[in-house]
Design an enzyme around this catalytic site. Structure first.
Site, PDB file in Angstrom:
ATOM      1  N   ALA A  60       0.782  -1.154   0.203  1.00 19.85           N
ATOM      2  CA  ALA A  60      -0.082  -0.052   0.084  1.00 19.85           C
ATOM      3  C   ALA A  60       0.783   1.340  -0.017  1.00 19.85           C
ATOM      4  O   ALA A  60       2.020   1.202   0.348  1.00 19.85           O
ATOM      5  CB  ALA A  60      -0.791   0.029   1.303  1.00 19.85           C
TER       6      ALA A  60
ATOM      7  N   LYS B 286       4.583   4.349   5.479  1.00 23.08           N
ATOM      8  CA  LYS B 286       3.316   4.336   4.721  1.00 23.08           C
ATOM      9  C   LYS B 286       2.273   4.678   5.852  1.00 23.08           C
ATOM     10  O   LYS B 286       1.015   4.849   5.370  1.00 23.08           O
ATOM     11  CB  LYS B 286       3.023   2.983   4.341  1.00 23.08           C
ATOM     12  CG  LYS B 286       4.066   2.487   3.261  1.00 23.08           C
ATOM     13  CD  LYS B 286       4.195   3.454   2.005  1.00 23.08           C
ATOM     14  CE  LYS B 286       5.233   2.835   0.949  1.00 23.08           C
ATOM     15  NZ  LYS B 286       4.734   1.601   0.381  1.00 23.08           N
TER      16      LYS B 286
ATOM     17  N   GLY C  73      -2.000   2.157  -5.485  1.00 26.42           N
ATOM     18  CA  GLY C  73      -2.032   2.409  -6.824  1.00 26.42           C
ATOM     19  C   GLY C  73      -0.891   3.242  -7.518  1.00 26.42           C
ATOM     20  O   GLY C  73      -0.876   3.532  -8.604  1.00 26.42           O
TER      21      GLY C  73
ATOM     22  N   GLY D 163       1.946   2.032  -7.984  1.00 23.89           N
ATOM     23  CA  GLY D 163       2.603   0.973  -8.983  1.00 23.89           C
ATOM     24  C   GLY D 163       1.447   0.735 -10.016  1.00 23.89           C
ATOM     25  O   GLY D 163       2.054   0.011 -10.992  1.00 23.89           O
TER      26      GLY D 163
ATOM     27  N   GLU E 276      -5.803  -4.952  -8.359  1.00 23.58           N
ATOM     28  CA  GLU E 276      -5.570  -5.257  -6.918  1.00 23.58           C
ATOM     29  C   GLU E 276      -6.819  -5.319  -6.316  1.00 23.58           C
ATOM     30  O   GLU E 276      -7.004  -6.153  -5.298  1.00 23.58           O
ATOM     31  CB  GLU E 276      -4.607  -4.489  -6.462  1.00 23.58           C
ATOM     32  CG  GLU E 276      -3.188  -4.482  -6.877  1.00 23.58           C
ATOM     33  CD  GLU E 276      -2.316  -3.476  -6.396  1.00 23.58           C
ATOM     34  OE1 GLU E 276      -0.990  -3.438  -6.388  1.00 23.58           O
ATOM     35  OE2 GLU E 276      -2.482  -2.286  -6.271  1.00 23.58           O
TER      36      GLU E 276
HETATM   37  C1  5RP Z   1       0.791  -1.047  -6.821  1.00 16.83           C
HETATM   38  C2  5RP Z   1       0.351  -0.717  -5.394  1.00 16.83           C
HETATM   39  C3  5RP Z   1       1.378  -1.086  -4.512  1.00 16.83           C
HETATM   40  O1  5RP Z   1       1.184  -1.927  -3.736  1.00 16.83           O
HETATM   41  C4  5RP Z   1       1.945   0.103  -3.737  1.00 16.83           C
HETATM   42  O2  5RP Z   1       2.037   1.126  -4.635  1.00 16.83           O
HETATM   43  C5  5RP Z   1       3.303  -0.095  -2.675  1.00 16.83           C
HETATM   44  O3  5RP Z   1       4.356  -0.532  -3.743  1.00 16.83           O
HETATM   45  P1  5RP Z   1       5.627  -0.728  -2.867  1.00 16.83           P
HETATM   46  O4  5RP Z   1       5.404  -1.873  -2.080  1.00 16.83           O
HETATM   47  O5  5RP Z   1       6.556  -0.805  -3.909  1.00 16.83           O
HETATM   48  O6  5RP Z   1       5.794   0.571  -2.315  1.00 16.83           O
HETATM   49  O7  5RP Z   1      -0.609  -0.283  -4.832  1.00 16.83           O
HETATM   50  O8  5RP Z   1      -0.730  -0.409  -7.543  1.00 16.83           O
END
Ligand code: 5RP
Length: 229
Positions: free
Chosen positions: A87, A125, A99, A101, A107
């Site tokens: 997240a 986070k 999101g 990513g 998801e």
């Molecule tokens: C992708 C996501 C990822 O889970 C979120 O961006 C966290 O990514 P990371 O673990 O690289 O910090 O929601 O859509």
């Protein structure tokens, strides 16, 4: 390894302990989930763990194949035992922004098909207020882009079309859509904001995951904290 990478990895490894033999699991996306996927691969090889995974992005699909995780689809398994995902923000009620990513739509679909959603993050986070210093990703049908941007502005948001990192054009999701990163400042009513956004024709999905996560494994500088709903 930086403390954040170490924290992400520790959170991921702890969360993977929830996976039992015979489970069908959702495989989220992102750099934290990547640690979980390689740990699941290790458990398959070393502990003979028998599981099936449903990936939420092409990136996760390829990594899961590389790690030897047998995959399946929602057609074959419309109900999953567990979903593990990352997240971008987590509040104290375990409401999420996801999101960054770009995989938010798949998801959310996979999370909604799962009996339980476990989130893995490092402690940066955690937030007191969703939307604080964090845009909300919204997946949009390219055809509807100008209309959606206009409607979001009227709702008080500041939408920015996500660009590819190399500057070669708009970022395109695995579903062939665009992403708007919308600054709403602090989101006071996430559930109603999610519903209002979803009512705009052309909005595919939002990165607000409200009331979906059951537990969050939070990697800190020294250990892993488990937050429950
Ligand atoms: C992708 C996501 C990822 O889970 C979120 O961006 C966290 O990514 P990371 O673990 O690289 O910090 O929601 O859509």
């Amino acid at each position: 390894m930086s403390w954040r990478e170490d924290a992400k990895k520790r959170a991921a490894l702890e969360a993977v302990k929830n996976i039992e033999d015979g489970f069908v699991i959702g495989l989220g996306s992102g750099s934290t989930v990547a640690y979980a996927i390689s740990e699941i691969g290790r458990r398959i090889k070393e502990e003979n763990l028998r599981i099936l995974g449903v990936p939420t992005s092409y990136k996760t699909f390829l990594l899961a194949v590389e790690c030897g995780i047998p995959l399946t689809t929602l057609n074959e398994h419309p109900e999953l035992d567990l979903d593990i995902d990352g997240a971008d923000q987590v509040d104290k009620e375990l409401n999420l922004i996801k999101g960054m990513g770009g995989a938010l739509t798949r998801e959310k679909i996979v999370a909604s098909a799962s009996k339980a959603l476990i989130i893995i993050v490092d402690e940066t986070k955690l937030t007191t207020s969703l939307g604080k210093d964090q845009p909300l990703p919204v997946e949009v049908l390219p055809f509807a882009l100008p209309l959606v941007m206009d409607k979001i502005k009227r709702m008080g948001g500041k939408p920015k079309l996500r660009e590819r990192k190399d500057g070669s054009g708009p970022y395109v999701t695995d579903n062939g859509n665009f992403i708007l990163d919308v600054d709403f400042d602090i989101i006071k009513e996430p559930r109603s904001l999610d519903a209002d956004l979803k009512r705009i024709p052309g909005v595919i999905e939002t990165g607000l995951f409200i009331g979906m996560a059951e537990k969050a494994y939070v990697g800190t500088k020294t250990d892993v904290k488990i937050l429950k709903k």
